[in-house]
Design a protein around this motif. Sequence first.
Motif, PDB file in Angstrom:
ATOM      1  N   ARG A 391       0.846  -1.204   0.000  1.00 14.88           N
ATOM      2  CA  ARG A 391       0.000   0.000   0.000  1.00 14.88           C
ATOM      3  C   ARG A 391       0.882   1.256   0.000  1.00 14.88           C
ATOM      4  O   ARG A 391       0.593   2.229  -0.685  1.00 14.88           O
ATOM      5  N   TYR A 392       1.977   1.200   0.782  1.00 12.97           N
ATOM      6  CA  TYR A 392       2.904   2.348   0.773  1.00 12.97           C
ATOM      7  C   TYR A 392       3.464   2.563  -0.632  1.00 12.97           C
ATOM      8  O   TYR A 392       3.532   3.673  -1.135  1.00 12.97           O
ATOM      9  N   ARG A 393       3.865   1.476  -1.273  1.00 12.48           N
ATOM     10  CA  ARG A 393       4.479   1.587  -2.606  1.00 12.48           C
ATOM     11  C   ARG A 393       3.490   2.144  -3.640  1.00 12.48           C
ATOM     12  O   ARG A 393       3.870   2.892  -4.533  1.00 12.48           O
ATOM     13  N   ARG A 394       2.241   1.727  -3.512  1.00 12.17           N
ATOM     14  CA  ARG A 394       1.234   2.250  -4.461  1.00 12.17           C
ATOM     15  C   ARG A 394       1.093   3.767  -4.304  1.00 12.17           C
ATOM     16  O   ARG A 394       0.886   4.490  -5.270  1.00 12.17           O
ATOM     17  N   GLN A 395       1.193   4.227  -3.062  1.00 11.04           N
ATOM     18  CA  GLN A 395       1.098   5.678  -2.824  1.00 11.04           C
ATOM     19  C   GLN A 395       2.384   6.398  -3.271  1.00 11.04           C
ATOM     20  O   GLN A 395       2.324   7.493  -3.808  1.00 11.04           O
ATOM     21  N   ASP A 396       3.542   5.738  -3.076  1.00  8.32           N
ATOM     22  CA  ASP A 396       4.814   6.340  -3.535  1.00  8.32           C
ATOM     23  C   ASP A 396       4.731   6.618  -5.028  1.00  8.32           C
ATOM     24  O   ASP A 396       5.167   7.658  -5.513  1.00  8.32           O
ATOM     25  N   GLU A 397       4.156   5.669  -5.749  1.00  9.74           N
ATOM     26  CA  GLU A 397       4.131   5.742  -7.213  1.00  9.74           C
ATOM     27  C   GLU A 397       3.243   6.884  -7.721  1.00  9.74           C
ATOM     28  O   GLU A 397       3.425   7.359  -8.840  1.00  9.74           O
ATOM     29  N   ILE A 398       2.295   7.329  -6.913  1.00 10.32           N
ATOM     30  CA  ILE A 398       1.474   8.473  -7.348  1.00 10.32           C
ATOM     31  C   ILE A 398       1.864   9.751  -6.594  1.00 10.32           C
ATOM     32  O   ILE A 398       1.216  10.782  -6.718  1.00 10.32           O
ATOM     33  N   GLY A 399       2.923   9.648  -5.780  1.00 12.15           N
ATOM     34  CA  GLY A 399       3.477  10.856  -5.168  1.00 12.15           C
ATOM     35  C   GLY A 399       2.833  11.302  -3.871  1.00 12.15           C
ATOM     36  O   GLY A 399       2.957  12.462  -3.484  1.00 12.15           O
ATOM     37  N   THR A 400       2.150  10.387  -3.166  1.00 10.28           N
ATOM     38  CA  THR A 400       1.505  10.762  -1.896  1.00 10.28           C
ATOM     39  C   THR A 400       2.581  10.978  -0.826  1.00 10.28           C
ATOM     40  O   THR A 400       3.310  10.043  -0.482  1.00 10.28           O
ATOM     41  N   PRO A 401       2.692  12.202  -0.299  1.00  9.41           N
ATOM     42  CA  PRO A 401       3.826  12.476   0.595  1.00  9.41           C
ATOM     43  C   PRO A 401       3.712  11.857   1.991  1.00  9.41           C
ATOM     44  O   PRO A 401       4.717  11.627   2.644  1.00  9.41           O
ATOM     45  N   PHE A 402       2.466  11.597   2.451  1.00  8.18           N
ATOM     46  CA  PHE A 402       2.305  11.083   3.826  1.00  8.18           C
ATOM     47  C   PHE A 402       1.311   9.928   3.852  1.00  8.18           C
ATOM     48  O   PHE A 402       0.290   9.971   3.156  1.00  8.18           O
ATOM     49  N   CYS A 403       1.620   8.929   4.658  1.00 11.14           N
ATOM     50  CA  CYS A 403       0.661   7.853   4.892  1.00 11.14           C
ATOM     51  C   CYS A 403       0.491   7.685   6.392  1.00 11.14           C
ATOM     52  O   CYS A 403       1.461   7.808   7.155  1.00 11.14           O
ATOM     53  N   VAL A 404      -0.732   7.397   6.787  1.00 12.29           N
ATOM     54  CA  VAL A 404      -1.041   7.223   8.208  1.00 12.29           C
ATOM     55  C   VAL A 404      -1.571   5.810   8.393  1.00 12.29           C
ATOM     56  O   VAL A 404      -2.509   5.408   7.693  1.00 12.29           O
ATOM     57  N   THR A 405      -0.969   5.066   9.302  1.00 12.11           N
ATOM     58  CA  THR A 405      -1.437   3.701   9.555  1.00 12.11           C
ATOM     59  C   THR A 405      -2.041   3.602  10.961  1.00 12.11           C
ATOM     60  O   THR A 405      -1.490   4.123  11.935  1.00 12.11           O
ATOM     61  N   ILE A 406      -3.189   2.943  10.963  1.00 15.47           N
ATOM     62  CA  ILE A 406      -3.954   2.775  12.211  1.00 15.47           C
ATOM     63  C   ILE A 406      -3.783   1.317  12.633  1.00 15.47           C
ATOM     64  O   ILE A 406      -4.042   0.399  11.831  1.00 15.47           O
ATOM     65  N   ASP A 407      -3.306   1.107  13.878  1.00 15.63           N
ATOM     66  CA  ASP A 407      -3.098  -0.267  14.330  1.00 15.63           C
ATOM     67  C   ASP A 407      -3.672  -0.434  15.737  1.00 15.63           C
ATOM     68  O   ASP A 407      -4.408   0.430  16.221  1.00 15.63           O
ATOM     69  N   TYR A 408      -3.271  -1.504  16.410  1.00 16.49           N
ATOM     70  CA  TYR A 408      -3.858  -1.768  17.735  1.00 16.49           C
ATOM     71  C   TYR A 408      -3.470  -0.697  18.750  1.00 16.49           C
ATOM     72  O   TYR A 408      -4.245  -0.364  19.638  1.00 16.49           O
ATOM     73  N   GLU A 409      -2.274  -0.118  18.562  1.00 16.38           N
ATOM     74  CA  GLU A 409      -1.859   0.952  19.496  1.00 16.38           C
ATOM     75  C   GLU A 409      -2.744   2.187  19.353  1.00 16.38           C
ATOM     76  O   GLU A 409      -2.915   2.951  20.296  1.00 16.38           O
TER      77      GLU A 409
END
Length: 450
Positions: A391-409
């Motif tokens: 998912r990170y790589r797919r966003q890298d390829e379209i130039g998305t500068p930030f990704c936020v991941t939601i986990d158990y924490e």
Amino acid sequence: MSNEPTVDPKRMEKIVSLCKRRGFIFPSSEIYGGLASAWDYGPLGVELKNRLQRFWWREMTQLHDNIVGLDAAILMHPTVWKASGHVDSFSDTMVEDTVTNERYRWDHLTEEQRETKTSPKGNPLSEPREFNLMFKTHLGPASDSGSTVYLRPETAQGIYVNFKNVVQTSRVKIPFGIAQVGKAFRNEIVTKNFIFRTVEFEQMEMQYFVKPGEDDQWFEFWKAERLKYYDKLGIRRDHLRFEEHGPDELAHYAKAAFDIQYLFPFGWQELEGIHNRTDFDLARHSEFCGKEINYLDEESRERYIPYIVETSAGLTRSVLMVLSDAYEEEEVGENDVRTVLRFHPMIAPVQVGVFPLVKKDGLAEKAREIEQTLREDFSTFYDQSGAIGRRYRRQDEIGTPFCVTIDYETMDQGTVTLRHRDSMEQERIPLGELAQRLREAIKTYRRAET
Ligand code: GAP
């Protein structure tokens, strides 16, 4: 890493392919086989183009207190184009390969090809002939010469013919500028290199009206300002240069002209023109419409025709420039290369990708909720499918500068992972600080040297 200032046609092919695959740019009317030299902007392409336009608009109008905006009609009175000189002089010299019928611009051939009248394919060339670049059409039902109108070949003239309207209504005082973004049309003889030179394109032009005698100084001012703009946009400085027009290259209206060139994958080419147009345009319109077009300096009581310093950038050409500048293939591990578009976050089509680590245990719902909140201020994309790395790589390829991941924490402690596109670094931050952190990161973004 292909980040050196070199000409690289393969890189161009990769950019064109990515644009098609990820929905930035499609050939026009593709289901009918396409239309040469016209392109359609897909979901990501239109976001990129609109954001780039807004970046320019903000820079020119909001950050300069003496520049106002305008949006003039594409169709104008036909006399505009007589006065401007386009009916008489807006032409290219064209020749044809007598065997393959391919057309070439005379000025694009080498000296040897011109002297020997031989095409790049080695065949004899036809006699050179002049070809006017303006598209003609007809207003109303009659197709006679009296109804001829032109699709504007530049946006600038819409500004000149509104000079008096703007002065009378906006309380602007010289020196001041009028900015405009819009479509322009040129029946180009040769179109190639994707969206670089097309028959329908968009320009971002600003006309700066100054006192005669002060034009040289404002010309230098705008040359410097425009370089600062590209720097702010994060464009690599070693891919930009000035190129002065020699006396025989100057347009009919110009006293001096510099191009800002960019090193595209196919070589150094014009990105923007900065022109000292003198009083040519306003004087000509005044002559052709039979009315005085001038400016009264209320303090000195001097009346004069202002000189114009123009900055004229192609918007669609700038889209290709930012794509070329941003595109990188980066080695990130053994046999692992990621494709990344390092857009400035202000122009990235998606600014924040939001992912739940897994779909279950309420993580998807929480991620959706966070994404909905961020949507108010940022352009976001929610993705819950596939491994997180993909998912990170797919966003890298379209130039998305930030990704936020939601986990158990996130559920237990109210923190999220913020992942940065350029460095691929991840940090843990409190959910309550996320929006502010993103705002700051967008505002203070500087592209790292790579
Ligand atoms: N008003 C002045 C003017 O139009 P220009 O140098 O002919 O000057 C300015 O054009 C900019 O418009 C160029 O630097 C380029 O970025 C863009 N442009 C011109 N023709 C174009 C075309 N056929 N396709 C895409 N962009 C074009």
